[in-house]
Scaffold this active site. Structure first.
Site, PDB file in Angstrom:
ATOM      1  N   ASN A   1     164.513  35.766  38.729  1.00 32.73           N
ATOM      2  CA  ASN A   1     165.125  37.085  38.687  1.00 32.73           C
ATOM      3  C   ASN A   1     164.126  38.221  38.918  1.00 32.73           C
ATOM      4  O   ASN A   1     164.521  39.315  39.310  1.00 32.73           O
ATOM      5  CB  ASN A   1     165.816  37.286  37.329  1.00 32.73           C
ATOM      6  CG  ASN A   1     166.228  38.721  37.079  1.00 32.73           C
ATOM      7  OD1 ASN A   1     167.174  39.217  37.698  1.00 32.73           O
ATOM      8  ND2 ASN A   1     165.499  39.405  36.198  1.00 32.73           N
TER       9      ASN A   1
ATOM     10  N   TYR B   1     162.632  45.509  50.544  1.00 30.04           N
ATOM     11  CA  TYR B   1     163.501  44.839  49.573  1.00 30.04           C
ATOM     12  C   TYR B   1     164.492  43.916  50.282  1.00 30.04           C
ATOM     13  O   TYR B   1     164.746  42.788  49.844  1.00 30.04           O
ATOM     14  CB  TYR B   1     164.242  45.901  48.753  1.00 30.04           C
ATOM     15  CG  TYR B   1     164.989  45.369  47.551  1.00 30.04           C
ATOM     16  CD1 TYR B   1     164.310  44.851  46.448  1.00 30.04           C
ATOM     17  CD2 TYR B   1     166.386  45.419  47.497  1.00 30.04           C
ATOM     18  CE1 TYR B   1     164.983  44.394  45.334  1.00 30.04           C
ATOM     19  CE2 TYR B   1     167.069  44.970  46.392  1.00 30.04           C
ATOM     20  CZ  TYR B   1     166.376  44.462  45.310  1.00 30.04           C
ATOM     21  OH  TYR B   1     167.053  44.010  44.203  1.00 30.04           O
TER      22      TYR B   1
END
Length: 243
Positions: A89, A154
């Site tokens: 994560n 990203y």
């Protein structure tokens, strides 16, 4: 004892996922974090308040030597425990247009998400392979599927996580290890705190921002026996924005 390692679990999505896995599956939770010890302690307190337990496991996912040292030391000290669930994560954003993006902003975003996923998974999966069981869930993003202006770093990182998920799933399926990804859209967290919620509601067909718990429930399903025949998949959690 079966354990779940959740990277970047000190707050936000990571905290919600760690807590849900403890509640739903009774897993002993390893709470990874880079530097925010106080927030990680809050995650552990929430898990214990819900009847679960865990350990704090600080390391920076992007540094392989640091990852291996922390995980190998923990495994040596806890021979009766097995990390049967891994949730990759950990991630950061450093948004900006590519034409003006500092190289360091590209490197740090890609290193934490992609190199971090490699470092942690390569260590943890060894025991899964020997025991012929395991669940891996990679937390990607809408940005990794759709692409978002101002997020080339990203989007690249999260897209790489999706591609790696599909490849690794094929490598380890015969060992009863599933590898899946979730791709959240706009979820209430530190990353979305500065965004205009009114504008987001207009973009999302269901008309609201998602909650961290809604991602956590999906991750919980993917690590359950009910999802044993699901691997190499990407589950979108975005309120219909990419339907």
């Amino acid at each position: 004892m079966n354990c779940a390692l959740v990277t970047g679990a000190s707050r936000g999505l990571g905290r919600a996922i760690a807590l849900q896995l403890a509640i739903d599956h009774g897993l002993f939770i390893l709470i990874n974090f880079a530097s925010n010890h106080e927030a990680a302690e809050e995650t552990l307190s929430a898990i214990r308040a819900a009847g679960g337990d865990g350990n704090l496991l600080p390391f920076r996912v992007q540094h392989k030597e640091e990852v291996d040292a922390a995980l190998n030391a923990w495994k040596e000290a806890n021979p009766e425990k097995f990390i049967s669930v891994l949730v990759n994560n950990a991630g950061i954003t450093k948004d900006g247009l590519l034409m003006w993006m500092p190289e360091s902003d590209w490197d740090s975003v890609v290193d934490i998400s992609v190199k971090g996923m490699f470092n942690v998974t390569q260590n943890v999966i060894q025991q899964m392979l020997r025991k012929r069981t395991g669940r891996i869930v990679n937390v990607s993003s809408l940005s990794g599927l759709k692409g978002v202006a101002g997020q080339t770093n990203y989007s690249a990182a999260k897209g790489a996580m999706i591609a790696s998920t599909k490849s690794l799933a094929q490598e380890v399926a015969k060992r009863n290890i599933t590898v899946n990804a979730v791709a959240p859209g706009f979820i209430r967290s530190d990353m979305t705190g500065d965004l205009d919620e009114g504008q987001i509601r207009q973009l999302v067909p269901v008309g609201r921002i998602g909650e961290p718990e809604e991602v956590a429930h999906t991750v919980s399903f993917l690590v359950s026996q009910k999802a044993a025949y699901i691997t190499g998949e990407v589950i979108n959690i975005n309120g219909g924005i990419y339907s």
